[in-house]
Design a protein around this motif. Structure first.
Motif, PDB file in Angstrom:
ATOM      1  N   PRO A  52       0.616  -1.100  -0.043  1.00 29.23           N
ATOM      2  CA  PRO A  52      -0.040  -0.038   0.135  1.00 29.23           C
ATOM      3  C   PRO A  52       0.712   1.208  -0.060  1.00 29.23           C
ATOM      4  N   SER A  53       0.517   2.052  -0.911  1.00 28.82           N
ATOM      5  CA  SER A  53       1.314   3.554  -0.894  1.00 28.82           C
ATOM      6  C   SER A  53       0.592   4.628  -0.985  1.00 28.82           C
ATOM      7  N   PRO A  54       0.157   5.145   0.107  1.00 25.68           N
ATOM      8  CA  PRO A  54      -0.703   6.373   0.271  1.00 25.68           C
ATOM      9  C   PRO A  54      -0.094   7.604  -0.180  1.00 25.68           C
ATOM     10  N   LEU A  55      -0.320   8.254  -1.292  1.00 27.99           N
ATOM     11  CA  LEU A  55       0.162   9.136  -1.898  1.00 27.99           C
ATOM     12  C   LEU A  55       0.134  10.670  -0.928  1.00 27.99           C
ATOM     13  N   SER A  56      -0.558  10.378   0.004  1.00 32.97           N
ATOM     14  CA  SER A  56      -0.510  11.491   0.960  1.00 32.97           C
ATOM     15  C   SER A  56       0.783  11.619   1.839  1.00 32.97           C
ATOM     16  N   TYR A  57       1.562  10.646   1.965  1.00 30.07           N
ATOM     17  CA  TYR A  57       2.507  10.809   2.755  1.00 30.07           C
ATOM     18  C   TYR A  57       3.788   9.892   2.347  1.00 30.07           C
ATOM     19  N   VAL A  58       3.659   9.064   1.017  1.00 28.86           N
ATOM     20  CA  VAL A  58       4.626   8.315   0.503  1.00 28.86           C
ATOM     21  C   VAL A  58       4.918   8.856  -0.813  1.00 28.86           C
ATOM     22  N   PRO A  59       6.087   9.721  -0.748  1.00 28.85           N
ATOM     23  CA  PRO A  59       6.376  10.457  -2.016  1.00 28.85           C
ATOM     24  C   PRO A  59       6.783   9.356  -3.304  1.00 28.85           C
ATOM     25  N   LEU A  60       6.604   9.877  -4.171  1.00 31.66           N
ATOM     26  CA  LEU A  60       6.822   8.846  -5.535  1.00 31.66           C
ATOM     27  C   LEU A  60       8.255   9.041  -5.681  1.00 31.66           C
ATOM     28  N   GLY A  89       8.455 -22.005  -2.552  1.00 34.26           N
ATOM     29  CA  GLY A  89       7.837 -20.740  -2.581  1.00 34.26           C
ATOM     30  C   GLY A  89       7.409 -20.094  -1.420  1.00 34.26           C
ATOM     31  N   ALA A  90       6.971 -18.995  -1.254  1.00 33.38           N
ATOM     32  CA  ALA A  90       6.198 -18.523  -0.090  1.00 33.38           C
ATOM     33  C   ALA A  90       5.029 -17.899  -0.350  1.00 33.38           C
ATOM     34  N   ALA A  91       4.100 -18.868  -0.602  1.00 27.97           N
ATOM     35  CA  ALA A  91       2.848 -18.284  -0.893  1.00 27.97           C
ATOM     36  C   ALA A  91       2.083 -17.562   0.294  1.00 27.97           C
ATOM     37  N   HIS A  92       2.449 -18.089   1.652  1.00 28.34           N
ATOM     38  CA  HIS A  92       1.711 -17.671   2.682  1.00 28.34           C
ATOM     39  C   HIS A  92       2.191 -16.205   3.142  1.00 28.34           C
ATOM     40  N   LEU A  93       3.150 -15.841   2.361  1.00 31.40           N
ATOM     41  CA  LEU A  93       3.618 -14.273   2.461  1.00 31.40           C
ATOM     42  C   LEU A  93       2.835 -13.472   1.474  1.00 31.40           C
ATOM     43  N   ARG A  94       2.361 -13.898   0.630  1.00 31.67           N
ATOM     44  CA  ARG A  94       2.018 -13.078  -0.709  1.00 31.67           C
ATOM     45  C   ARG A  94       0.490 -12.643  -0.315  1.00 31.67           C
ATOM     46  N   THR A  95       0.336 -11.445  -0.397  1.00 32.81           N
ATOM     47  CA  THR A  95      -0.988 -11.060  -0.344  1.00 32.81           C
ATOM     48  C   THR A  95      -2.033 -11.326  -1.582  1.00 32.81           C
ATOM     49  N   GLN A  96      -3.213 -11.371  -1.375  1.00 36.40           N
ATOM     50  CA  GLN A  96      -4.060 -11.788  -2.722  1.00 36.40           C
ATOM     51  C   GLN A  96      -4.573 -10.583  -3.193  1.00 36.40           C
ATOM     52  N   ALA A  97      -4.167  -9.549  -2.792  1.00 42.48           N
ATOM     53  CA  ALA A  97      -4.770  -8.306  -3.184  1.00 42.48           C
ATOM     54  C   ALA A  97      -4.605  -8.234  -5.089  1.00 42.48           C
ATOM     55  N   TYR A  98      -3.513  -8.706  -5.514  1.00 40.56           N
ATOM     56  CA  TYR A  98      -3.235  -8.361  -6.867  1.00 40.56           C
ATOM     57  C   TYR A  98      -4.492  -9.098  -7.726  1.00 40.56           C
ATOM     58  N   LYS A  99      -5.049  -9.889  -6.907  1.00 43.12           N
ATOM     59  CA  LYS A  99      -6.227 -10.893  -7.554  1.00 43.12           C
ATOM     60  C   LYS A  99      -7.435  -9.855  -7.741  1.00 43.12           C
ATOM     61  N   MET A 100      -7.418  -8.967  -7.016  1.00 44.59           N
ATOM     62  CA  MET A 100      -8.739  -8.283  -6.824  1.00 44.59           C
ATOM     63  C   MET A 100      -8.675  -7.302  -7.939  1.00 44.59           C
ATOM     64  N   PRO A 101     -10.045  -7.021  -8.647  1.00 48.10           N
ATOM     65  CA  PRO A 101     -10.119  -5.874  -9.485  1.00 48.10           C
ATOM     66  C   PRO A 101     -10.002  -4.520  -8.646  1.00 48.10           C
ATOM     67  N   TYR A 120     -11.611  -1.646  -8.369  1.00 45.35           N
ATOM     68  CA  TYR A 120     -12.823  -1.089  -7.479  1.00 45.35           C
ATOM     69  C   TYR A 120     -12.980  -1.890  -6.152  1.00 45.35           C
ATOM     70  N   SER A 121     -12.937  -3.296  -6.357  1.00 52.17           N
ATOM     71  CA  SER A 121     -12.938  -4.071  -4.997  1.00 52.17           C
ATOM     72  C   SER A 121     -11.705  -3.781  -4.112  1.00 52.17           C
ATOM     73  N   TYR A 122     -10.519  -3.558  -4.565  1.00 48.47           N
ATOM     74  CA  TYR A 122      -9.327  -3.174  -3.872  1.00 48.47           C
ATOM     75  C   TYR A 122      -9.624  -1.894  -3.050  1.00 48.47           C
ATOM     76  N   HIS A 123     -10.210  -0.839  -3.611  1.00 47.37           N
ATOM     77  CA  HIS A 123     -10.425   0.402  -2.987  1.00 47.37           C
ATOM     78  C   HIS A 123     -11.923   0.499  -2.191  1.00 47.37           C
ATOM     79  N   SER A 124     -12.546  -0.764  -2.384  1.00 53.68           N
ATOM     80  CA  SER A 124     -13.815  -0.689  -1.892  1.00 53.68           C
ATOM     81  C   SER A 124     -14.837  -0.166  -2.259  1.00 53.68           C
ATOM     82  N   LEU A 125     -14.801   0.433  -3.515  1.00 54.00           N
ATOM     83  CA  LEU A 125     -15.654   1.259  -4.271  1.00 54.00           C
ATOM     84  C   LEU A 125     -17.091   0.476  -4.330  1.00 54.00           C
ATOM     85  N   ASP A 126     -17.140  -0.831  -4.665  1.00 59.64           N
ATOM     86  CA  ASP A 126     -18.391  -1.563  -4.796  1.00 59.64           C
ATOM     87  C   ASP A 126     -18.980  -1.663  -3.393  1.00 59.64           C
TER      88      ASP A 126
END
Length: 460
Positions: free
Chosen positions: A147-155, A432-444, A446-452
């Motif tokens: 997660p990279s909130p642009l409010s305090y994480v500079p590009l 592998g290390a699947a238990h350390l890997r978030t599943q967020a990348y499989k989400m569209p 709009y779901s990632y940002h809970s817009l739905d």
């Protein structure tokens, strides 16, 4: 990558390196690995690198805007991606090669994701994937995985802002982010769409190849990086290539000792910048000539007529060993990640002359911490350069701040290289290390940002 490969070999692993036949920086023969050479052009050969640096310097000297310069850099990155795609097609169409890669039953693929080839080959062979990473073709690595909130994480790379952004800077941060996404969609992703569909299938998304990596060995630490969210499969190994200095070759040791109480300044603008425009080189040489210190300058161009007797030009220097020498007072550098971390490891303050990519951002981070003085190489003259060097030499805070960073950087429970090797072997042991890997990348998105969810709740 060489440092990790050598350490893996020292610990008994067999390492195989896929390389282009004409690679200028990955040798075909080595005691540390077995090369698998591909008769295909490399995305980065010596001629391309020299041309690239020359073009970047020219655009800067023309005074073009940050956005324009970034877009020009992305056009060159696009050219590299085209070459990478050609190499991948050559690999996949070579049936004997692919059969041998499958039959070898490798334990893990280790790759730098700045070149996506390793990620694509890993997915094709269904092998665990470990990144040695700071950058991908489209952004700094964190922006893919954490997660990279642009409010305090500079590009990173383009914004040169800290984590204490004003309202205007937060606007700029979002604009830069959107511009980077646009450039990725224009210059990078389109090259791989057809190739991925042909060899990996229509359901594979380009970005998912990065997000599905088992482990991200990140070449920074939080002495250098601004605090930010991270993920359990991001392992920090900033400074993993740093090590105590060794004795210098005799001719260099004699030159260094001849500096007396004044000490030595070393200058290197990295392996890709061997020379500079003649007028700029003359300004730098003239400034050095006015100093009481001795200077060792890695420079392959014509000898500047303004060069003083105190300056030694060399084609190559043992940079780590010079930075660790007691008489080294300052490091004039372009701001590449490796050089900045080596300077921090040895506690040597920096006079920064950033050129491109992440270099301005790296040096900005050191300047914010009071350990570097950054100078615009494209507008400076002899007097500006001389003033910057003298400030770093005579203002004690620069060295004190860098030595404080050095103490923080070294104070870890495990050496960065040992940590990197442990986690590579961890992935090998557990397939592998699947238990350390978030599943967020499989989400569209709009779901990632809970817009739905928000749309569903609005009526209530």
């Amino acid at each position: 990558m060489k440092t990790i490969v050598e350490e893996l070999h020292a610990r008994g692993h067999q390492v195989y390196v896929i390389r282009a036949n004409h690679s200028w920086y990955i040798k075909e023969t080595s005691p540390f690995y077995t090369a698998i050479s591909i008769d295909s052009p490399s995305g980065l050969d010596e001629e391309f690198a020299t041309k690239f640096v020359s073009n970047i310097m020219e655009t800067h000297r023309q005074g073009l805007s940050i956005m324009t310069r970034f877009e020009l850099e992305m056009e060159i990155v696009s050219e590299m991606q085209q070459t990478t795609c050609k190499m991948l097609e050559h690999i996949f169409e070579n049936k004997d090669l692919m059969r041998s890669l499958r039959d070898a039953k490798y334990d893990v693929v280790l790759t730098d994701p700045f070149d996506p080839a390793g990620s694509i080959v890993s997915r094709y062979l269904s092998l665990p994937l470990v990144f040695n990473v700071r950058w991908t073709p489209h952004s700094e690595g964190h922006f893919h995985i954490a997660p990279s909130p642009l409010s305090y994480v500079p590009l990173s790379g383009i914004s040169q802002m800290s984590d204490k952004m004003t309202f205007l800077e937060r606007i700029m941060n979002i604009v830069f982010f959107a511009f980077g996404e646009f450039c990725m969609a224009k210059y990078v992703t389109p090259h791989y769409v057809g190739l991925i569909e042909k060899y990996l299938g229509p359901d594979v998304d380009y970005l998912s190849l990065f997000e599905a990596a088992d482990l991200w060995l990140m070449r920074v630490d939080f002495v250098f990086e601004f605090p930010r969210p991270t993920m359990p499969n991001v392992i920090y190994m900033g400074g993993f290539q740093c090590k105590p200095s060794k004795p210098l070759p005799q001719h260099l040791e004699e030159f260094v000792q001849s500096s007396g109480e004044h000490g030595v300044i070393i200058m290197s603008l990295g392996s890709m910048v061997g020379d500079l425009p003649q007028d700029l080189a003359e300004e730098i040489a003239a400034a050095f000539a006015q100093l009481p210190q001795k200077v060792i300058w890695r420079y392959k161009g014509d000898r500047p007529p303004t060069l003083g007797n105190n300056t030694l030009l060399v084609d190559w220097m043992p940079q780590n060993d010079l930075l660790g020498h007691a008489k080294t007072k300052a490091f004039v550098a372009h701001g590449g990640t490796n050089g900045v971390q080596e300077a921090m490891y040895h506690g040597v303050p920096i006079v920064g002359l950033p050129l491109m990519f992440d270099q301005p951002d790296n040096l900005f981070k050191m300047e914010v911490r009071g350990a570097a003085k950054v100078i615009d190489i494209f507008t400076m003259n002899k007097d500006i350069f001389l003033q910057g060097i003298e400030e770093v030499l005579h203002e004690p805070s620069y060295r004190k701040n860098m030595q404080r960073l050095s103490r923080l950087h070294r104070d870890t429970p495990m050496k960065p290289l040992d940590s990197a090797i442990f986690w590579i072997e961890f992935v090998m042991r557990h397939k592998g290390a699947a238990h350390l890997r978030t599943q967020a990348y499989k989400m569209p998105w709009y779901s990632y940002h809970s817009l739905d969810v928000m749309l569903f709740l609005i009526p209530y």
